[in-house]
Design an enzyme around this catalytic site. Structure first.
Site, mmCIF file in Angstrom:
data_model
loop_
_atom_site.group_PDB
_atom_site.id
_atom_site.type_symbol
_atom_site.label_atom_id
_atom_site.label_comp_id
_atom_site.label_asym_id
_atom_site.label_seq_id
_atom_site.Cartn_x
_atom_site.Cartn_y
_atom_site.Cartn_z
ATOM 1 N N GLY A 238 26.261 31.797 48.892
ATOM 2 C CA GLY A 238 25.373 30.913 47.382
ATOM 3 C C GLY A 238 24.058 31.188 47.624
ATOM 4 N N GLY B 249 19.276 29.570 43.186
ATOM 5 C CA GLY B 249 19.059 28.246 43.212
ATOM 6 C C GLY B 249 18.532 27.924 44.479
ATOM 7 N N LEU B 250 18.612 26.954 45.220
ATOM 8 C CA LEU B 250 17.643 26.634 46.696
ATOM 9 C C LEU B 250 18.265 27.505 47.544
ATOM 10 N N ARG C 100 35.927 30.908 48.861
ATOM 11 C CA ARG C 100 37.623 29.710 48.835
ATOM 12 C C ARG C 100 38.694 30.305 49.578
ATOM 13 N N SER D 141 41.801 16.960 35.615
ATOM 14 C CA SER D 141 42.913 17.431 36.053
ATOM 15 C C SER D 141 43.302 17.466 37.731
ATOM 16 N N TYR E 246 24.505 11.085 48.676
ATOM 17 C CA TYR E 246 26.431 11.105 48.465
ATOM 18 C C TYR E 246 26.955 10.886 49.698
ATOM 19 N N LYS F 137 31.616 16.796 50.241
ATOM 20 C CA LYS F 137 30.516 16.982 51.058
ATOM 21 C C LYS F 137 30.683 15.794 52.344
ATOM 22 N N PRO G 260 16.959 15.299 44.560
ATOM 23 C CA PRO G 260 16.445 15.863 43.342
ATOM 24 C C PRO G 260 15.483 17.341 43.622
ATOM 25 N N ARG H 194 25.065 21.575 35.154
ATOM 26 C CA ARG H 194 26.685 21.510 35.196
ATOM 27 C C ARG H 194 26.679 18.880 35.456
HETATM 28 C C1 HXC Z 1 36.631 18.375 33.643
HETATM 29 C C2 HXC Z 1 36.401 20.750 34.116
HETATM 30 C C3 HXC Z 1 35.293 20.530 33.774
HETATM 31 C C4 HXC Z 1 34.311 20.297 33.318
HETATM 32 C C5 HXC Z 1 35.993 22.907 35.196
HETATM 33 N N1 HXC Z 1 37.400 22.065 34.887
HETATM 34 N N2 HXC Z 1 35.057 22.521 34.302
HETATM 35 N N3 HXC Z 1 37.559 19.445 34.470
HETATM 36 N N4 HXC Z 1 35.665 18.940 33.180
HETATM 37 N N5 HXC Z 1 33.667 19.815 32.799
HETATM 38 C C6 HXC Z 1 38.399 22.093 35.768
HETATM 39 C C7 HXC Z 1 39.018 23.731 34.436
HETATM 40 O O1 HXC Z 1 39.905 22.853 33.212
HETATM 41 C C8 HXC Z 1 40.158 23.614 36.195
HETATM 42 O O2 HXC Z 1 41.018 22.857 35.630
HETATM 43 C C9 HXC Z 1 39.539 23.835 36.838
HETATM 44 O O3 HXC Z 1 38.077 22.896 36.760
HETATM 45 C C10 HXC Z 1 38.802 25.519 37.756
HETATM 46 O O4 HXC Z 1 38.189 25.685 36.877
HETATM 47 P P1 HXC Z 1 37.417 27.427 36.365
HETATM 48 O O5 HXC Z 1 36.923 27.254 35.239
HETATM 49 O O6 HXC Z 1 38.782 27.903 36.656
HETATM 50 O O7 HXC Z 1 36.734 27.511 38.035
HETATM 51 P P2 HXC Z 1 35.902 27.887 38.152
HETATM 52 O O8 HXC Z 1 36.098 29.819 37.407
HETATM 53 O O9 HXC Z 1 36.540 27.974 40.010
HETATM 54 O O10 HXC Z 1 34.379 27.886 38.347
HETATM 55 C C11 HXC Z 1 33.854 26.582 39.375
HETATM 56 C C12 HXC Z 1 33.591 25.213 38.701
HETATM 57 C C13 HXC Z 1 32.032 26.162 38.102
HETATM 58 C C14 HXC Z 1 32.719 25.082 40.194
HETATM 59 C C15 HXC Z 1 33.621 25.131 37.667
HETATM 60 O O11 HXC Z 1 31.234 25.028 37.459
HETATM 61 C C16 HXC Z 1 31.348 26.916 39.037
HETATM 62 O O12 HXC Z 1 31.725 28.214 38.991
HETATM 63 N N6 HXC Z 1 30.284 26.196 39.862
HETATM 64 C C17 HXC Z 1 29.583 26.367 40.042
HETATM 65 C C18 HXC Z 1 27.885 26.510 40.564
HETATM 66 C C19 HXC Z 1 28.029 25.249 40.941
HETATM 67 O O13 HXC Z 1 28.735 24.543 40.515
HETATM 68 N N7 HXC Z 1 27.296 24.763 40.850
HETATM 69 C C20 HXC Z 1 26.072 23.252 40.809
HETATM 70 C C21 HXC Z 1 25.804 22.843 42.655
HETATM 71 S S1 HXC Z 1 25.265 22.082 42.571
HETATM 72 P P3 HXC Z 1 42.874 23.270 34.955
HETATM 73 O O14 HXC Z 1 43.831 21.782 35.415
HETATM 74 O O15 HXC Z 1 42.593 23.378 33.606
HETATM 75 O O16 HXC Z 1 43.292 24.358 35.215
HETATM 76 C C22 HXC Z 1 25.539 20.451 43.526
HETATM 77 C C23 HXC Z 1 24.478 19.322 43.772
HETATM 78 C C24 HXC Z 1 24.790 17.617 44.523
HETATM 79 O O17 HXC Z 1 26.137 19.968 44.402
HETATM 80 C C25 HXC Z 1 23.923 16.676 44.255
HETATM 81 C C26 HXC Z 1 22.684 17.229 43.014
HETATM 82 C C27 HXC Z 1 21.764 16.223 42.837
HETATM 83 P P1 NAP Z 2 23.221 26.834 42.287
HETATM 84 O O1 NAP Z 2 22.648 27.705 41.914
HETATM 85 O O2 NAP Z 2 24.592 26.660 41.518
HETATM 86 O O3 NAP Z 2 24.175 27.168 44.313
HETATM 87 C C1 NAP Z 2 25.196 27.226 44.586
HETATM 88 C C2 NAP Z 2 26.040 28.691 44.031
HETATM 89 O O4 NAP Z 2 27.160 28.458 45.055
HETATM 90 C C3 NAP Z 2 25.518 29.248 43.583
HETATM 91 O O5 NAP Z 2 25.141 30.457 44.020
HETATM 92 C C4 NAP Z 2 27.157 30.341 43.217
HETATM 93 O O6 NAP Z 2 27.207 32.078 42.938
HETATM 94 C C5 NAP Z 2 27.461 30.029 44.546
HETATM 95 N N1 NAP Z 2 29.279 30.111 44.381
HETATM 96 C C6 NAP Z 2 29.680 28.802 43.817
HETATM 97 N N2 NAP Z 2 31.297 29.144 44.279
HETATM 98 C C7 NAP Z 2 31.016 29.833 45.083
HETATM 99 C C8 NAP Z 2 32.667 30.583 45.667
HETATM 100 N N3 NAP Z 2 33.720 30.144 45.319
HETATM 101 N N4 NAP Z 2 32.285 31.457 46.962
HETATM 102 C C9 NAP Z 2 30.984 32.165 46.453
HETATM 103 N N5 NAP Z 2 29.938 31.886 46.449
HETATM 104 C C10 NAP Z 2 29.910 30.424 45.503
HETATM 105 O O7 NAP Z 2 23.086 24.954 42.518
HETATM 106 P P2 NAP Z 2 21.726 24.763 43.609
HETATM 107 O O8 NAP Z 2 21.298 23.395 42.890
HETATM 108 O O9 NAP Z 2 20.608 25.887 44.480
HETATM 109 O O10 NAP Z 2 23.381 24.128 45.218
HETATM 110 C C11 NAP Z 2 23.307 24.961 46.266
HETATM 111 C C12 NAP Z 2 23.374 23.708 47.435
HETATM 112 O O11 NAP Z 2 22.613 22.299 46.978
HETATM 113 C C13 NAP Z 2 24.454 23.008 46.753
HETATM 114 O O12 NAP Z 2 25.473 23.135 48.178
HETATM 115 C C14 NAP Z 2 24.394 22.317 46.266
HETATM 116 O O13 NAP Z 2 25.524 21.387 46.677
HETATM 117 C C15 NAP Z 2 23.293 21.074 47.409
HETATM 118 N N6 NAP Z 2 22.409 20.282 46.801
HETATM 119 C C16 NAP Z 2 21.287 20.513 45.572
HETATM 120 C C17 NAP Z 2 20.845 19.900 44.669
HETATM 121 C C18 NAP Z 2 20.155 19.845 43.815
HETATM 122 O O14 NAP Z 2 19.381 18.916 43.095
HETATM 123 N N7 NAP Z 2 20.146 21.017 43.785
HETATM 124 C C19 NAP Z 2 20.301 18.383 45.484
HETATM 125 C C20 NAP Z 2 21.737 18.455 46.770
HETATM 126 C C21 NAP Z 2 22.033 19.181 46.774
HETATM 127 P P3 NAP Z 2 28.352 32.024 41.907
HETATM 128 O O15 NAP Z 2 27.988 31.920 41.185
HETATM 129 O O16 NAP Z 2 27.557 33.488 41.915
HETATM 130 O O17 NAP Z 2 29.848 32.545 42.937
#
Ligand code: HXC
Ligand code: NAP
Length: 287
Positions: free
Chosen positions: A16, A20-21, A69, A107, A150, A165, A193, A202
């Site tokens: 990743g 971001g980070l 994955r 789901s 968390y 996590k 944060p 998200r």
């Molecule tokens: C309910 C949802 C949904 C939503 C997706 N789904 N988004 N359900 N509410 N908002 C459902 C879909 O309908 C589907 O289920 C299943 O989840 C898979 O969705 P896909 O879109 O096919 O998945 P995919 O393309 O693999 O995308 C993965 C993703 C997406 C997680 C949904 O958001 C993503 O690519 N995220 C990567 C980056 C990311 O999330 N970064 C944030 C990290 S921050 P069904 O049943 O319909 O098939 C973090 C911070 C922690 O971790 C702490 C913060 C302070």
């Molecule tokens: P982010 O920019 O969305 O980073 C997540 C990264 O994961 C993206 O670069 C994404 O790239 C990659 N990723 C997602 N699904 C993947 C997959 N299946 N295979 C490979 N790569 C995948 O968000 P971020 O805030 O920088 O988060 C970075 C880390 O910090 C995460 O572990 C998050 O839980 C943690 N964290 C963040 C915060 C915060 O406040 N931001 C707080 C606590 C913890 P692609 O979409 O190109 O795959």
């Protein structure tokens, strides 16, 4: 924070790392002299980031496409990095997926997608690199896992992420003991944060940012600066932290001690608003 060339001679894989980070940590590792491979699903994003960071730092950054994955993709990524840089010394498990939702709206596939990226993805990377280090008898290696506060408090509205996590933290502590004999260290960082586009799209869609100002939940009354996280990560992957093993370092301005369970406050959102919030989150996909 660290002296010039503190990471010279090390090769670091950042999952990743294109945004971001992960990108912020990669930038600092390059500035400190490391070779860095960044990996994720979106190759174009990785290429742009690698080019930008190479130009800024003068370091070497290799983009490699890999969905964490898929175990065979992780092994292929590992082999590509070794073919390019000769070896890997550090694995930084930073890739993650997350979104806010009441758990009863998820789901089983929506729950799985988060577990698969965070817990299974981290497991895939740890197994692929760990087995390689054991087989090749390479020592002085380490794994840094990005978790959250968390992981141990739990949090409503991000339950799949909290469960995944927590599993990553358990793996960190377990392998810190079991694989120390192979010259591997395992540590974790739990950030509070740190605004990034990926997380905020998200976790704080629409006007939630104004409604729940994250800075106000932090005793220090501010969110984190990306360089502050990069400083800590650089120290933990470097040889300066050689005696730190099995630790999770919190960097959150005191947030979790003031109010555990980062997203529990979303109970204040009325049921009727969740359709709209879900629509906004889904619309940001791949943007
Ligand atoms: C309910 C949802 C949904 C939503 C997706 N789904 N988004 N359900 N509410 N908002 C459902 C879909 O309908 C589907 O289920 C299943 O989840 C898979 O969705 P896909 O879109 O096919 O998945 P995919 O393309 O693999 O995308 C993965 C993703 C997406 C997680 C949904 O958001 C993503 O690519 N995220 C990567 C980056 C990311 O999330 N970064 C944030 C990290 S921050 P069904 O049943 O319909 O098939 C973090 C911070 C922690 O971790 C702490 C913060 C302070
Ligand atoms: P982010 O920019 O969305 O980073 C997540 C990264 O994961 C993206 O670069 C994404 O790239 C990659 N990723 C997602 N699904 C993947 C997959 N299946 N295979 C490979 N790569 C995948 O968000 P971020 O805030 O920088 O988060 C970075 C880390 O910090 C995460 O572990 C998050 O839980 C943690 N964290 C963040 C915060 C915060 O406040 N931001 C707080 C606590 C913890 P692609 O979409 O190109 O795959």
């Amino acid at each position: 924070m660290l002296r010039d060339e503190a990471l010279k001679g090390k090769t670091i894989v950042v999952t990743g790392g294109g945004s971001g980070l992960g990108k912020a940590m990669t930038k600092y590792f390059l500035e400190l002299g490391a070779n860095v491979a960044i990996t994720s699903r979106n190759f174009e994003k990785l290429q742009n980031t690698a080019k930008e960071l190479e130009e800024e730092s003068g370091g070497k950054c290799l983009p490699v496409q890999c969905d964490v994955r898929e175990y065979h993709q992780v092994e292929a990524m590992r082999d590509a990095v070794i073919a390019h840089f000769g070896k890997v010394d550090v694995l930084l498990n930073n890739a993650a997926g997350n979104f806010i939702s009441p758990t009863e709206r998820l789901s089983h596939r929506a729950f799985d997608v988060i577990i698969d990226i965070v817990l299974k993805g981290t497991k895939n990377c740890i197994l692929a690199f760990g087995k390689h280090w054991i087989d090749s008898k390479q020592t002085n290696t380490n794994v840094l896992n990005i978790v959250t506060t968390y992981s141990w408090t739990g949090s409503g509205y991000v339950v799949p992420s909290a469960a995944a996590k927590a599993g990553v933290l358990a793996m960190t502590r377990s392998l810190a003991v079991e694989w120390a004999k192979y010259g591997m260290r395992f540590n974790a960082i739990a950030p509070g944060p740190f605004p990034t586009k990926g997380a905020w799209d998200r976790l704080m869609p629409g006007n939630l940012q104004e409604k729940f100002d994250m800075a106000k939940k932090v005793p220090l009354q501010r969110v984190g600066d990306h360089q502050e996280l990069a400083n800590l990560a650089a120290y933990l992957v470097s040889d300066f932290s050689a005696y730190i093993n099995g630790e999770v370092v919190t960097i959150d301005g005191g947030e979790w001690l003031m109010g555990a369970g980062e997203f529990n406050m979303l109970s204040e959102i009325p049921e009727s608003l969740w359709d709209e919030l879900e629509k906004m989150i889904r619309a940001k996909k791949n943007k």
